[in-house]
Scaffold this active site. Structure first.
Site, mmCIF file in Angstrom:
data_model
loop_
_atom_site.group_PDB
_atom_site.id
_atom_site.type_symbol
_atom_site.label_atom_id
_atom_site.label_comp_id
_atom_site.label_asym_id
_atom_site.label_seq_id
_atom_site.Cartn_x
_atom_site.Cartn_y
_atom_site.Cartn_z
ATOM 1 N N GLU A 70 17.406 -17.872 -7.992
ATOM 2 C CA GLU A 70 16.881 -16.345 -8.536
ATOM 3 C C GLU A 70 16.408 -16.800 -9.750
ATOM 4 O O GLU A 70 15.070 -15.968 -9.984
ATOM 5 C CB GLU A 70 18.316 -15.282 -8.639
ATOM 6 C CG GLU A 70 17.793 -13.799 -9.017
ATOM 7 C CD GLU A 70 16.756 -13.263 -8.435
ATOM 8 O OE1 GLU A 70 16.274 -13.592 -7.110
ATOM 9 O OE2 GLU A 70 16.304 -12.182 -8.824
ATOM 10 N N GLU B 65 7.535 -15.779 -10.422
ATOM 11 C CA GLU B 65 6.736 -14.359 -10.028
ATOM 12 C C GLU B 65 6.064 -13.717 -11.081
ATOM 13 O O GLU B 65 5.046 -12.860 -10.982
ATOM 14 C CB GLU B 65 7.518 -13.558 -8.928
ATOM 15 C CG GLU B 65 8.511 -13.133 -9.414
ATOM 16 C CD GLU B 65 9.329 -12.125 -8.505
ATOM 17 O OE1 GLU B 65 8.616 -11.615 -7.590
ATOM 18 O OE2 GLU B 65 10.251 -11.670 -8.774
ATOM 19 N N ARG C 284 3.752 -0.290 -4.712
ATOM 20 C CA ARG C 284 3.516 -0.908 -3.417
ATOM 21 C C ARG C 284 2.391 -1.634 -3.369
ATOM 22 O O ARG C 284 1.787 -2.187 -2.312
ATOM 23 C CB ARG C 284 3.487 0.496 -2.280
ATOM 24 C CG ARG C 284 4.858 1.219 -2.414
ATOM 25 C CD ARG C 284 4.677 2.353 -1.354
ATOM 26 N NE ARG C 284 4.578 1.903 -0.118
ATOM 27 C CZ ARG C 284 5.491 1.707 0.725
ATOM 28 N NH1 ARG C 284 6.793 1.628 0.322
ATOM 29 N NH2 ARG C 284 5.236 1.223 2.073
ATOM 30 N N LYS D 274 12.392 -15.438 -10.598
ATOM 31 C CA LYS D 274 11.882 -14.671 -11.591
ATOM 32 C C LYS D 274 10.905 -15.358 -12.337
ATOM 33 O O LYS D 274 9.991 -14.635 -12.590
ATOM 34 C CB LYS D 274 13.159 -14.151 -12.498
ATOM 35 C CG LYS D 274 14.196 -13.242 -12.173
ATOM 36 C CD LYS D 274 13.701 -11.833 -11.618
ATOM 37 C CE LYS D 274 13.196 -11.711 -10.198
ATOM 38 N NZ LYS D 274 13.863 -11.389 -9.020
ATOM 39 N N CYS E 54 0.706 -1.140 0.185
ATOM 40 C CA CYS E 54 0.158 0.016 -0.126
ATOM 41 C C CYS E 54 0.876 1.277 -0.019
ATOM 42 O O CYS E 54 2.005 1.195 0.794
ATOM 43 C CB CYS E 54 -1.112 0.261 1.153
ATOM 44 S SG CYS E 54 -1.984 -1.380 1.328
ATOM 45 N N LYS F 118 5.958 -4.394 -4.499
ATOM 46 C CA LYS F 118 7.343 -4.312 -4.588
ATOM 47 C C LYS F 118 7.991 -4.168 -3.119
ATOM 48 O O LYS F 118 8.899 -4.930 -2.829
ATOM 49 C CB LYS F 118 7.731 -2.973 -5.053
ATOM 50 C CG LYS F 118 9.230 -2.774 -5.356
ATOM 51 C CD LYS F 118 9.937 -3.156 -6.597
ATOM 52 C CE LYS F 118 11.256 -3.218 -6.660
ATOM 53 N NZ LYS F 118 11.755 -4.256 -7.457
ATOM 54 N N HIS G 253 18.057 -36.213 -4.863
ATOM 55 C CA HIS G 253 17.333 -36.582 -3.720
ATOM 56 C C HIS G 253 16.167 -36.394 -3.538
ATOM 57 O O HIS G 253 15.576 -36.131 -2.596
ATOM 58 C CB HIS G 253 18.266 -35.867 -2.655
ATOM 59 C CG HIS G 253 19.719 -36.464 -2.670
ATOM 60 N ND1 HIS G 253 20.231 -37.486 -2.200
ATOM 61 C CD2 HIS G 253 20.885 -35.610 -2.945
ATOM 62 C CE1 HIS G 253 21.474 -37.624 -2.369
ATOM 63 N NE2 HIS G 253 21.992 -36.416 -2.723
#
Ligand code: M6R
Length: 606
Positions: free
Chosen positions: A479, A486, A28, A483, A2, A601, A502
């Protein structure tokens, strides 16, 4: 999560600037938005589900009249992302409007009490208790300011608030507790906002509020009080230069793509952070009995790699920990002899701030690496390093990740030299190598971009991806996975390649794409074994490896050829194709990479 902004002008309507500022806060949260203004003795509220631009057309945000107003862009916590739950929230008589970033932990108990007294709630939010509680105090004889002070004294949790009311129509109240809030001052007016960047079109003169502070903005200026004792706090604005270019996509379709391509430039800034602060931080690390290095999401991946390079280059043991797990996992051993190095591009991630709050209570030394000046993290650290990646707007972290890595390499080098683990000659050689990284990244972007676009076309319909790496490039596999999932929503997993047998190997069947991050370092020969294992089970192998590595090429169905570089620094260039791969896949699937669903973010709720 927010974003809030409030503006008070002497002789200009505020709505257009509220929309401008709100757009800069959209990172946000972006499931709904709203504005309240006061005009001719009326409180006007417009809000709904949707993105700011579309709501502006639908509701005419920027046509609203009034010289005072507050606005909000939401990431839903309590109550679905719909019109009723969108902010601002008002009291029963529609005389008080509130915007809020954070969570009121004790809202249920306050709400029950207010309902018993006859207040009627319209939304399912925690926020709505605030205007009703203020209203209640006013009905019991308190003046507006007193009522606000009494109300916020009862709130538990995290909150940055913007409040306007018909009781004092030329006043905006701002309150800060755990969620960020800054005050802006200019010739033409006064501002509050969740961050400094959103004020950049209006002023450079800002005051950062501390927890437990309340500010009353009026045409005469501002008054800051400590809520606990109502004492005045004397704070003067500081002038902060903000590069306003960040707000422009500069011809790119998305911020994410712009930020990926910005990496060669901003990496140069991050590599050259001031030696003085690196030295101070290295000294404190060297003195510590235990070092923890914490972060969330992408910043945790930087922490993981940071711990490996501190070990390799400086022979320092730093335990990497996911911030939200820190207290549970290591709380009992944190002491005055510990250092906690927090990595957070926003400097506002609540999981990180909570971990630090705990470590501070145990007298540990707090250190930080962040991309956001004047963020909460910078204010609680003994030493922090500003990574200078310039503001990042896309929700997916890209340039700030490589910037974090660049700073961590520099820190490890300085610590290694200080601790006598690196000779001057080795240090000089490493400096030459790290200074080459921005141009290597530029070269990768030029050469690899068209290749990765094609790969995205080939693989965008896959059911899932597997990402594998070893050693320094295991965090890069993590990473690449983050990426991908998301912004494309394709289920993906990442493992250290050696661990894949495994368990995860049971997911492998004909055609499953397995992405190997395989620079020519000491792990290469083991990676080859892992590739063979996957190939034997008919996986489709996509490899990121050195351009002339024919052995890897022959094992691969698709190959992303990377330039020669010192493998120690390979994680920075090797993550770039993975950023592009996720981006182009998202585009092909019709996703918005800048604003993926359910994400924000800056994650300011626990
Ligand atoms: O601002 P921070 O670096 O503390 O943010 C941490 C995470 O929320 C962030 O890295 C998140 O995982 C990004 N969406 C990753 O792209």
């Amino acid at each position: 999560m927010c974003g809030i902004i409030g503006i008070l002008y002497k002789n200009k309507h505020v709505a257009t600037d509220l929309v401008k500022g709100l757009k800069l806060l959209e990172y946000r949260g972006y499931d709904s938005a709203g504005i309240a203004t006061i005009s001719n003795g009326n409180l006007l509220v417009e809000k709904d589900r949707g993105r700011i631009d579309e709501l502006n057309i639908k509701l005419g945000f920027d046509q609203m009249s009034g010289y005072v107003g507050i606005a909000h862009t939401r990431w839903a916590t309590h109550g679905a992302p719909d019109k009723i739950n969108a902010h601002p929230h008002t009291d029963c008589d529609n005389r008080i409007a509130v915007v809020h970033n954070g969570i009121i932990d004790n809202y249920n108990e306050i709400k029950a009490e207010l309902i018993r007294k006859g207040h009627v709630f319209k939304s399912l939010t925690d926020t709505e208790v605030i205007p009703h509680l203020i209203e209640d105090y006013i009905k019991n004889g308190y003046g507006f300011r007193e009522a606000v002070l009494e109300t916020v004294s009862r709130l538990e949790g995290a909150y940055a608030l913007g409040i306007i009311s018909l009781y004092e129509p030329e006043v905006i109240v701002g309150v800060k507790q755990l969620s960020p809030l800054v005050v802006g001052v200019s010739e033409s007016g006064m501002y509050i906002a969740s961050d400094i960047n959103s004020l950049s079109p209006f002023t450079k003169d800002v005051i950062v509020l501390d927890d437990g502070e309340i500010v009353f903005l009026s045409l005469d200026g501002y008054e800051i009080l400590k809520i606990a004792n109502r004492q005045k706090v004397d704070k003067q604005p500081m002038t902060i230069e903000i590069d306003t270019q960040f707000a422009d996509k500069e011809g790119y379709v998305h911020y994410m793509l712009k930020e990926i391509f910005e990496q060669p430039v901003v990496l140069n800034y991050s590599i050259r952070v001031q030696e003085h602060y690196l030295n101070l931080m290295a000294e404190l690390l060297d003195r510590s009995k235990e070092i923890f290095i914490i972060g969330a999401g992408t910043s945790y991946h930087a922490a993981l790699l940071g711990s490996m390079i501190l070990s390799r280059i400086a022979r320092l043991t730093a335990i990497p920990v996911i911030a939200s797990e820190f207290v549970a996992q290591y709380g009992d051993v944190v002491s005055v002899d510990s250092s906690v190095l927090a990595i957070s591009q926003s400097g506002e991630t609540i999981d990180v701030l909570k971990a630090i709050e705990f470590a501070k209570s145990r007298a540990a030394t707090i250190l930080g690496i962040t991309n956001t000046l004047a963020s909460t993290l910078t204010r609680v650290c003994r030493v922090y390093i500003h990574q200078h990646s310039l503001p990042e707007i896309g929700v997916a972290a890209t340039k700030t990740f490589t910037g974090q890595l660049a700073v961590l390499y520099r820190l490890a080098m300085v610590a290694g030299k200080m601790r006598g683990k690196l000779s001057q000659r080795e240090m000089d050689e490493m400096k030459i190598e790290i200074n080459k990284i921005p141009s290597i990244v530029k070269n990768v972007l030029d050469k690899v971009d068209p290749v990765v676009r094609e790969l995205a076309k080939k693989y965008s319909k896959t059911k899932y991806f597997i990402f594998l790496g070893r050693g320094l490039n295991y965090p890069i596999a993590l990473e690449g996975r983050l990426k991908m999932l998301e912004i494309t929503y394709i289920p993906s997993l990442a493992y250290p390649a050696g661990e894949s047998k495994h368990g995860p190997i049971s997911l492998v069947e004909e055609g499953v794409p397995v992405v190997f991050v395989a620079p020519p370092d000491e792990t290469r020969k083991f990676i080859i074994g892992n590739m063979e294992e996957m190939k034997a089970r008919k996986a489709t192998i996509i490899t990121i490896g050195e351009a002339d590595d024919t052995e890897l090429m022959e094992l691969s169905d698709d190959y992303i050829a990377m330039p020669k570089m010192n493998p120690l620094f390979s994680p920075i260039p090797y993550v770039v194709p993975l950023q592009l791969f996720a981006y182009y896949t998202a585009i092909l699937l019709g996703r918005d990479p800048d604003k993926p669903r359910n994400l924000a973010k800056s994650v300011t709720v626990l």
